[in-house]
Design a protein around this motif. Structure first.
Motif, PDB file in Angstrom:
ATOM      1  N   MET A  11      27.643  88.536 -37.091  1.00  0.00           N
ATOM      2  CA  MET A  11      27.735  88.323 -35.847  1.00  0.00           C
ATOM      3  C   MET A  11      26.415  88.185 -35.339  1.00  0.00           C
ATOM      4  N   SER A  12      26.282  87.487 -34.017  1.00  0.00           N
ATOM      5  CA  SER A  12      25.176  87.581 -33.541  1.00  0.00           C
ATOM      6  C   SER A  12      24.795  88.834 -32.716  1.00  0.00           C
ATOM      7  N   ARG A  13      23.700  89.145 -32.360  1.00  0.00           N
ATOM      8  CA  ARG A  13      23.389  90.645 -31.645  1.00  0.00           C
ATOM      9  C   ARG A  13      24.203  90.336 -30.175  1.00  0.00           C
ATOM     10  N   ALA A  14      24.321  89.307 -29.604  1.00  0.00           N
ATOM     11  CA  ALA A  14      24.908  89.150 -28.493  1.00  0.00           C
ATOM     12  C   ALA A  14      26.560  89.607 -28.523  1.00  0.00           C
ATOM     13  N   GLU A  15      27.035  89.055 -29.676  1.00  0.00           N
ATOM     14  CA  GLU A  15      28.464  89.273 -30.086  1.00  0.00           C
ATOM     15  C   GLU A  15      28.773  90.806 -30.413  1.00  0.00           C
ATOM     16  N   VAL A  16      27.813  91.358 -30.939  1.00  0.00           N
ATOM     17  CA  VAL A  16      27.929  92.807 -31.436  1.00  0.00           C
ATOM     18  C   VAL A  16      27.647  93.568 -30.014  1.00  0.00           C
ATOM     19  N   VAL A  17      26.972  93.372 -28.969  1.00  0.00           N
ATOM     20  CA  VAL A  17      26.857  94.061 -27.898  1.00  0.00           C
ATOM     21  C   VAL A  17      28.062  93.851 -27.226  1.00  0.00           C
ATOM     22  N   ALA A  18      28.629  92.844 -27.071  1.00  0.00           N
ATOM     23  CA  ALA A  18      30.079  92.296 -26.297  1.00  0.00           C
ATOM     24  C   ALA A  18      31.077  93.162 -26.905  1.00  0.00           C
ATOM     25  N   ALA A  19      31.116  93.661 -28.297  1.00  0.00           N
ATOM     26  CA  ALA A  19      32.080  94.152 -28.922  1.00  0.00           C
ATOM     27  C   ALA A  19      32.032  95.638 -28.756  1.00  0.00           C
ATOM     28  N   VAL A  20      30.793  96.143 -28.923  1.00  0.00           N
ATOM     29  CA  VAL A  20      30.689  97.448 -28.944  1.00  0.00           C
ATOM     30  C   VAL A  20      29.533  98.193 -27.984  1.00  0.00           C
ATOM     31  N   GLY A  21      28.917  97.272 -27.224  1.00  0.00           N
ATOM     32  CA  GLY A  21      27.910  97.843 -26.234  1.00  0.00           C
ATOM     33  C   GLY A  21      26.561  97.741 -26.838  1.00  0.00           C
ATOM     34  N   GLU A  22      25.589  98.150 -25.776  1.00  0.00           N
ATOM     35  CA  GLU A  22      24.248  97.997 -26.079  1.00  0.00           C
ATOM     36  C   GLU A  22      23.694  99.357 -26.912  1.00  0.00           C
ATOM     37  N   ASP A  23      22.482  99.169 -27.247  1.00  0.00           N
ATOM     38  CA  ASP A  23      21.735 100.406 -27.787  1.00  0.00           C
ATOM     39  C   ASP A  23      21.992 101.604 -27.235  1.00  0.00           C
ATOM     40  N   ALA A  24      22.359 102.708 -27.741  1.00  0.00           N
ATOM     41  CA  ALA A  24      22.571 103.927 -27.121  1.00  0.00           C
ATOM     42  C   ALA A  24      21.281 104.817 -26.632  1.00  0.00           C
ATOM     43  N   ASN A  25      20.057 104.341 -27.613  1.00  0.00           N
ATOM     44  CA  ASN A  25      19.021 104.916 -27.270  1.00  0.00           C
ATOM     45  C   ASN A  25      17.987 103.750 -27.400  1.00  0.00           C
ATOM     46  N   PRO A  26      17.582 103.031 -26.570  1.00  0.00           N
ATOM     47  CA  PRO A  26      16.792 101.932 -26.569  1.00  0.00           C
ATOM     48  C   PRO A  26      15.326 102.227 -26.588  1.00  0.00           C
ATOM     49  N   GLY A  27      14.898 103.529 -26.333  1.00  0.00           N
ATOM     50  CA  GLY A  27      13.452 104.245 -26.492  1.00  0.00           C
ATOM     51  C   GLY A  27      13.349 104.477 -28.120  1.00  0.00           C
ATOM     52  N   ALA A  28      14.120 104.402 -28.928  1.00  0.00           N
ATOM     53  CA  ALA A  28      14.039 104.533 -30.294  1.00  0.00           C
ATOM     54  C   ALA A  28      13.877 103.207 -30.924  1.00  0.00           C
ATOM     55  N   VAL A  29      12.819 103.260 -31.857  1.00  0.00           N
ATOM     56  CA  VAL A  29      12.417 102.014 -32.641  1.00  0.00           C
ATOM     57  C   VAL A  29      13.203 102.002 -33.764  1.00  0.00           C
ATOM     58  N   GLY A  30      13.958 100.900 -33.985  1.00  0.00           N
ATOM     59  CA  GLY A  30      15.113 101.133 -35.329  1.00  0.00           C
ATOM     60  C   GLY A  30      14.023 100.430 -36.559  1.00  0.00           C
ATOM     61  N   GLY A  31      13.149  99.770 -36.430  1.00  0.00           N
ATOM     62  CA  GLY A  31      12.290  99.046 -37.536  1.00  0.00           C
ATOM     63  C   GLY A  31      10.754  98.859 -37.062  1.00  0.00           C
ATOM     64  N   PRO A  32      10.028  98.582 -37.700  1.00  0.00           N
ATOM     65  CA  PRO A  32       8.560  98.223 -37.504  1.00  0.00           C
ATOM     66  C   PRO A  32       8.265  97.302 -36.830  1.00  0.00           C
ATOM     67  N   ASP A  33       9.361  96.142 -36.987  1.00  0.00           N
ATOM     68  CA  ASP A  33       9.203  94.866 -36.219  1.00  0.00           C
ATOM     69  C   ASP A  33      10.726  94.403 -35.967  1.00  0.00           C
ATOM     70  N   PRO A  34      11.107  94.987 -34.614  1.00  0.00           N
ATOM     71  CA  PRO A  34      12.422  94.929 -34.163  1.00  0.00           C
ATOM     72  C   PRO A  34      12.945  93.658 -34.105  1.00  0.00           C
ATOM     73  N   ASP A  35      12.104  92.622 -33.842  1.00  0.00           N
ATOM     74  CA  ASP A  35      12.504  91.125 -33.829  1.00  0.00           C
ATOM     75  C   ASP A  35      13.139  90.404 -35.300  1.00  0.00           C
ATOM     76  N   ARG A  36      12.400  91.073 -36.182  1.00  0.00           N
ATOM     77  CA  ARG A  36      12.838  90.991 -37.579  1.00  0.00           C
ATOM     78  C   ARG A  36      14.087  91.790 -38.040  1.00  0.00           C
TER      79      ARG A  36
END
Length: 199
Positions: free
Chosen positions: A56-81
Motif C-alpha cells: 500500500m502507499s503511505r497515503a493509503e496506510v495513513v487513511a487506514a490507520v492514521g498518521e505517525d503517533a510520534n512524528p518527532g522520532a526518526v524511523g530511519g536515517p533517510d526517511p524518504d527512503r
C-alpha cells in the motif's frame, strides 16, 4: 330483586367495557454481548494485518490507520527512503515500515492481542513454531544473542535460501530470545530480514 340484578349486571357490563386491558410490564431485551476480543483482532499474516496490505502507499496506510503517533522520532536515517513508525490507529506494539513510499513491513515489538494466523504472538513460546510452519520454516542464529536465541523465517511466496531480494516475496520472521520466548514478529516483503529497523 330484579331491579338489583339489573343494576348489578349494568355495573358489571360498564366495568368490563371501560376497564383497560391488563398491561404487561415492559421488558427490556437483554443486550447482545460484544464479541470476544480475540475475534475482533485481525491476524498478522505475510500479506498484512486488518486494513493494511503490504505494498500500500503511505497515503493509503495513513487513511487506514492514521498518521505517525510520534512524528518527532526518526524511523530511519533517510526517511524518504525508509521510515518506520507507529500509527495512531494501530495497536500499541505495532510498527509500520514504509520504503520508497510503500508499506514493506509490519512488526510487532511487544505483547499484543495480535497473533499470526497460527496463533503465535510476542511473549509466547518460540517452541513449536518450526513444527507449525513445517518445511518452510528456516532457523538462523541471532545476530546479538547466543542460542537458543535466533530467527525463524517462513516465506509464504517468493522466498528461498540465502538473502531474498524478490520484491514480490512475502513472509514472517519470528525473533526468539534466550528465554525461548518470541521477542518480535515481522511480516511483509524482503525487509523482514532487516535486523535493525531500516537497515
Amino acid at each position: 330483586m330484579i331491579r338489583r340484578l339489573l343494576l348489578t349486571s349494568a355495573i358489571l357490563a360498564l366495568a368490563g367495557c371501560g376497564a383497560p386491558d391488563p398491561v404487561e410490564p415492559e421488558t427490556t431485551p437483554e443486550p447482545t454481548p460484544p464479541p470476544a476480543a480475540a475475534s475482533t483482532v485481525a491476524h498478522l499474516t505475510p500479506e498484512g494485518w486488518g486494513p493494511l496490505r503490504i505494498g500500500m502507499s503511505r497515503a493509503e496506510v495513513v487513511a487506514a490507520v492514521g498518521e505517525d503517533a510520534n512524528p518527532g522520532a526518526v524511523g530511519g536515517p533517510d526517511p524518504d527512503r525508509c521510515d518506520e513508525f507507529r500509527a495512531t490507529g494501530a495497536p500499541q506494539a505495532m510498527l509500520l515500515m514504509i520504503e520508497g513510499g510503500r508499506l514493506s513491513r509490519i512488526s510487532l515489538t511487544g505483547p499484543s492481542e495480535v497473533k499470526t494466523d497460527r496463533g503465535y504472538g510476542v511473549g509466547g513460546p518460540g517452541e513449536g513454531i518450526r513444527a507449525a510452519y513445517g518445511a518452510e520454516a528456516r532457523s538462523e542464529p541471532h545476530k546479538y544473542e547466543s542460542a537458543p536465541a535466533g530467527y525463524i523465517t517462513v516465506w509464504s511466496r517468493g522466498g528461498g535460501a540465502g538473502y531474498v531480494q524478490n520484491p514480490d516475496a512475502r513472509g514472517l520472521v519470528f525473533e526468539v530470545g534466550q528465554d525461548g520466548a518470541v521477542k518480535a514478529i515481522r511480516a511483509g516483503g524482503p525487509s523482514i530480514q532487516y535486523v535493525e529497523g531500516c537497515a
